[in-house]
Design a protein around this motif. Structure first.
Motif, mmCIF file in Angstrom:
data_model
loop_
_atom_site.group_PDB
_atom_site.id
_atom_site.type_symbol
_atom_site.label_atom_id
_atom_site.label_comp_id
_atom_site.label_asym_id
_atom_site.label_seq_id
_atom_site.Cartn_x
_atom_site.Cartn_y
_atom_site.Cartn_z
ATOM 1 N N ASP A 13 0.761 5.082 2.029
ATOM 2 C CA ASP A 13 0.032 5.721 3.116
ATOM 3 C C ASP A 13 -0.787 6.869 2.539
ATOM 4 N N HIS A 21 0.859 -1.190 0.000
ATOM 5 C CA HIS A 21 0.000 0.000 0.000
ATOM 6 C C HIS A 21 0.886 1.228 0.000
ATOM 7 N N HIS A 45 4.765 0.131 0.034
ATOM 8 C CA HIS A 45 5.494 -0.665 1.030
ATOM 9 C C HIS A 45 4.587 -1.734 1.614
HETATM 10 NI NI NI Z 1 2.127 2.224 5.536
#
Ligand code: NI
Ligand code: OGA
Length: 366
Positions: free
Chosen positions: A230, A228, A286
Motif C-alpha cells: 500500500d 502490491h 500482499h
Molecule cells: Ni493493499
C-alpha cells in the motif's frame, strides 16, 4: 485531486457481470484474466497468525507500556490486527449492510458512479494501462473521503439511501482509531516531538477502496488483487463479508493466508510509513485471492499525509550518524507515481525511493 489522477488508465469490463454469465458457462476463464505467475501450485501457508494489538490495553495506563512494545513489534512486522478498537458495532454493521446492498444493484444503477477517464475515483478498476495487460477478477469503488471538502459526491452511491451516511460515520470512527495509533507509534519511535508527525496528518486525509471479488469457478487461475504494497501511511481493512482471501508475503518468501479475529480490523503499514520511519516499520507485500463459489467484499481505508507534506525519513530519526535510507519526495509526486505504475508486486514504488547503496556506503564509512 492529485491523488486520484491516473493518466492513461483504461476502462475494463465489469467483472461482476462477466462472472454471472461465465460461471454458468462451460468455458475456460477468459485469457485476459489468467495469471501466468500463478500456476496454482504455489505454496500458501494457512493458519499462520499475525500480531494482535489491543487498543483498550494501549489506552489503559496499567497496561499501556507493555502493549506499546507489542504495537512496536507489530508495526515492524508490517501487518497486524487490532481489537478493542471502540468502533461501535452498529457503525460497522451499517457499513457492511450498505456496501453489500450497493453491489446487488443492477449494473446500470452502479454505473451511474463509473470512473471518468484519467481518474480512479468512482466505480471501475485501477492500474490498467494496456490492452494486453492481465486483469484482476474484481471491481472496485474508490472514493476520496476526508477531509470532507475532498469528497466528490458524484461518485458516492445514493443507493442504498443510507450508504453515504454509513460511510461517513464509519470514516469518522476509523480516522479516530488511526489518529490514536499514530500517537502511540510516535511514542514507539521515541519521537520527542510527536506533534510534528501528527501535524503531517492534519485533517485526517483518508481515501477508501471497496473491492468486490466475484466468485470464480476457476479461482486458482485468476487473482483478485495483484501483489502490491500500500502506498499510504496506514491502511485499515474491513472484511465486509466473512469470506477470506487476503495473503501476505512473509520473509520466508511464502504467501500466508490471513484470517482475522472476529470483529478485528486489519492494519497494514504502507510505503509512506516505511519511509517516514526510515525503515523501522515495514510495508509488506500482499494480494487478494478469489473464492470458487462465494463473493468476497473488502473495504480498505487508506490514511495519507496532507498533500503539502514532503515524505522522507522523519528528521528526528536521522540524527547521530543514522543515515536516511530513503529519498525525500513531495507527497503529490509520490502518489502520482504510484497510480501511474502497474501493480507488479515487490514494493515497486518504494524501491524507487530507497537509497539503494545505503548498506554499502554505511559499511565503507565505518
Ligand atoms: Ni493493499
Ligand atoms: C488493498 C488491499 C486486500 C483485500 O485494497 O490495498 O490490499 O483483501 N485489499 O481486499
Amino acid at each position: 485531486m492529485a491523488h486520484a489522477k491516473a493518466a492513461g488508465h483504461l476502462t475494463v469490463p465489469n467483472v461482476q457481470a462477466l462472472a454471472q454469465t461465465w460461471n454458468e458457462s462451460g468455458e475456460q476463464v477468459p485469457e485476459r484474466y489468467v495469471r501466468t505467475e500463478q500456476a496454482g501450485d504455489e505454496e500458501v501457508v494457512v493458519g499462520s497468525e499475525i500480531p494482535v494489538v489491543d487498543l483498550g490495553r494501549l489506552l489503559d495506563p496499567q497496561s499501556s507500556e507493555e502493549e506499546l512494545r507489542n504495537l512496536g513489534s507489530a508495526c515492524q512486522q508490517g501487518f497486524f490486527q487490532i481489537i478493542n478498537h471502540g468502533v461501535p458495532h452498529d457503525v460497522i454493521h451499517d457499513m457492511r449492510r450498505d456496501i453489500t446492498e450497493f453491489f446487488k444493484l443492477p449494473l446500470e444503477a452502479k454505473e451511474v458512479y463509473a470512473q471518468l477517464p484519467d481518474s480512479v475515483e468512482g466505480y471501475g478498476q485501477a492500474f490498467v494501462f494496456s490492452e494486453t495487460q492481465k486483469l484482476e477478477w474484481a471491481d472496485m469503488i474508490y472514493l476520496m473521503v476526508r477531509p470532507a471538502e475532498t469528497r466528490n459526491m458524484r461518485f458516492w452511491p445514493a443507493q442504498p439511501p443510507s450508504l453515504r451516511d454509513s460511510v461517513d460515520r464509519y470514516s469518522t470512527e476509523v480516522a479516530n482509531v488511526v489518529s490514536c495509533l499514530l500517537r502511540f507509534m510516535a511514542a514507539d519511535m521515541g519521537l520527542k516531538q510527536p506533534e510534528r508527525l501528527l501535524e503531517m496528518f492534519a485533517g485526517q486525509p483518508q481515501t477508501m477502496r471497496v473491492a468486490y471479488y466475484p466468485p470464480c469457478r476457476q479461482a486458482g487461475k485468476v487473482i483478485g488483487m495483484s501483489p502490491h504494497t500500500d502506498s499510504c501511511a496506514l491502511t485499515l481493512l474491513l472484511h465486509v463479508n466473512d469470506v477470506q482471501g487476503l495473503q501476505i508475503r512473509r520473509n520466508d518468501g511464502k504467501w500466508h493466508a490471513v484470517d482475522p479475529l472476529d470483529g478485528a480490523f486489519i492494519i497494514s503499514i504502507g510505503d509512506t510509513f516505511e519511509i517516514l520511519s526510515n525503515g523501522r516499520y515495514r510495508s509488506i507485500e500482499h494480494r487478494a485471492m478469489v473464492h470458487p463459489d462465494k463473493e468476497r467484499i473488502s473495504a480498505a481505508m487508506f490514511h495519507l499525509p496532507c498533500p503539502s507534506v514532503t515524505i522522507g525519513p522523519l528528521p528526528e530519526l536521522v540524527v547521530g550518524g543514522v543515515r536516511a535510507r530513503y529519498k525525500s519526495v513531495g507527497h503529490a509526486e509520490f502518489v502520482e507515481r504510484f497510480f501511474a505504475t502497474k501493480l507488479d508486486g515487490r514494493r515497486s514504488n518504494l524501491e524507487y525511493y530507497r537509497i539503494s547503496n545505503f548498506h554499502l556506503r554505511s559499511k565503507q564509512r565505518k
